[in-house]
Scaffold this motif. Structure first.
Motif, mmCIF file in Angstrom:
data_model
loop_
_atom_site.group_PDB
_atom_site.id
_atom_site.type_symbol
_atom_site.label_atom_id
_atom_site.label_comp_id
_atom_site.label_asym_id
_atom_site.label_seq_id
_atom_site.Cartn_x
_atom_site.Cartn_y
_atom_site.Cartn_z
ATOM 1 N N LYS A 2 0.835 -1.201 0.000
ATOM 2 C CA LYS A 2 0.000 0.000 0.000
ATOM 3 C C LYS A 2 0.868 1.248 0.000
ATOM 4 O O LYS A 2 0.533 2.236 -0.645
ATOM 5 N N LEU A 5 2.100 1.811 -3.500
ATOM 6 C CA LEU A 5 1.031 2.363 -4.329
ATOM 7 C C LEU A 5 0.816 3.842 -4.007
ATOM 8 O O LEU A 5 0.676 4.671 -4.910
ATOM 9 N N LEU A 6 0.818 4.177 -2.712
ATOM 10 C CA LEU A 6 0.651 5.572 -2.304
ATOM 11 C C LEU A 6 1.799 6.419 -2.827
ATOM 12 O O LEU A 6 1.591 7.499 -3.367
ATOM 13 N N THR A 9 1.479 6.900 -6.593
ATOM 14 C CA THR A 9 0.394 7.820 -6.918
ATOM 15 C C THR A 9 0.791 9.257 -6.611
ATOM 16 O O THR A 9 0.538 10.161 -7.405
ATOM 17 N N GLU A 44 0.149 -1.300 -10.708
ATOM 18 C CA GLU A 44 -1.297 -1.242 -10.562
ATOM 19 C C GLU A 44 -1.969 -2.244 -11.500
ATOM 20 O O GLU A 44 -2.919 -1.943 -12.167
ATOM 21 N N ASN A 79 -7.973 6.909 -10.274
ATOM 22 C CA ASN A 79 -6.924 6.468 -11.197
ATOM 23 C C ASN A 79 -7.504 5.779 -12.423
ATOM 24 O O ASN A 79 -6.916 5.809 -13.489
ATOM 25 N N GLN A 94 -11.034 2.626 -9.566
ATOM 26 C CA GLN A 94 -9.897 2.498 -8.664
ATOM 27 C C GLN A 94 -9.308 3.861 -8.356
ATOM 28 O O GLN A 94 -9.324 4.753 -9.199
ATOM 29 N N LEU A 96 -7.688 6.481 -4.781
ATOM 30 C CA LEU A 96 -7.332 6.711 -3.385
ATOM 31 C C LEU A 96 -8.302 7.720 -2.798
ATOM 32 O O LEU A 96 -8.707 8.667 -3.477
ATOM 33 N N THR A 123 -13.183 2.358 1.765
ATOM 34 C CA THR A 123 -11.730 2.351 1.868
ATOM 35 C C THR A 123 -11.395 1.864 3.273
ATOM 36 O O THR A 123 -12.280 1.619 4.089
ATOM 37 N N PRO A 131 -6.327 3.195 -0.555
ATOM 38 C CA PRO A 131 -6.761 2.692 -1.864
ATOM 39 C C PRO A 131 -8.169 2.109 -1.822
ATOM 40 O O PRO A 131 -8.624 1.626 -0.792
ATOM 41 N N TYR A 132 -8.818 2.188 -2.970
ATOM 42 C CA TYR A 132 -10.118 1.537 -3.141
ATOM 43 C C TYR A 132 -10.181 0.935 -4.532
ATOM 44 O O TYR A 132 -9.489 1.364 -5.450
ATOM 45 N N GLU A 133 -11.011 -0.075 -4.670
ATOM 46 C CA GLU A 133 -11.303 -0.717 -5.958
ATOM 47 C C GLU A 133 -12.726 -1.229 -5.865
ATOM 48 O O GLU A 133 -13.011 -2.127 -5.081
#
Length: 172
Positions: A2, A5-6, A9, A44, A79, A94, A96, A123, A131-133
């Motif tokens: 995570k 990814l953060l 981003t 990603e 994203n 997807q 944040l 989230t 993150p979310y999806e």
């Protein structure tokens, strides 16, 4: 993972913001710089639930209504999908978010402002971007210009806050 990814981003947002504003008034997304980014990076990669649901298409007509409260990149980022994509159901959204009580909302509206679908998203709780999806199912009978709206509701009065809008084309 995570944190990676953060970090990626945040780097992408900083790079995008450094590009400047060309003041040509053709911003079809009505979002702040960095809120809508391009294709996912290698880190990603699509999940198992993310079949091939988005394809680049012609320039999409911006049917997004006026944004009542644009999100900043430290509040909400979308994203995927990026502006102008043709998408089929289920669309996987997807990004944040720093969502109040970990809840935000995803709505898709058509050119007339009619709601095609609306659902909550989740989230991890916290005061940092998480993150979310979220898979979002929809039904249309023909290619439809639409506006994906991702936003939060104010804890004070329930009004829409921190909204990101992405113009897309929904495919049957």
């Amino acid at each position: 993972m995570k944190m990676l990814l953060l970090l990626l981003t945040m780097t992408a947002v900083a790079a995008f913001a450094a590009c400047g504003d060309d003041d040509d008034d053709t911003d079809v997304t009505q979002t702040p710089a960095g809120s809508v980014t391009g294709a996912p990076t290698a880190s990603e990669s699509p999940s198992a639930t993310d079949e091939v649901t988005a394809t680049p298409g012609p320039t999409v007509t911006n049917v997004c209504p006026e944004n009542p409260d644009s999100a900043t990149p430290d509040e909400l980022i979308v994203n995927s999908p990026s502006a102008g994509l043709q998408v089929s159901s289920p669309l996987v959204v997807q990004g944040l978010a720093t969502a109040f009580e970990a809840v935000f909302h995803i709505t898709i509206v058509d050119a007339e402002g009619n709601e095609i679908t609306d659902q909550p998203g989740m989230t991890e709780e916290g005061q940092v971007l998480a993150p979310y999806e979220e898979p979002v199912a929809f039904e249309v009978t023909e290619a439809t210009d639409a506006c994906l709206e991702v936003y939060m509701l104010s804890a004070m009065d329930g009004s829409v806050i921190n909204m990101v809008q992405v113009p897309i084309v929904l495919l049957p």
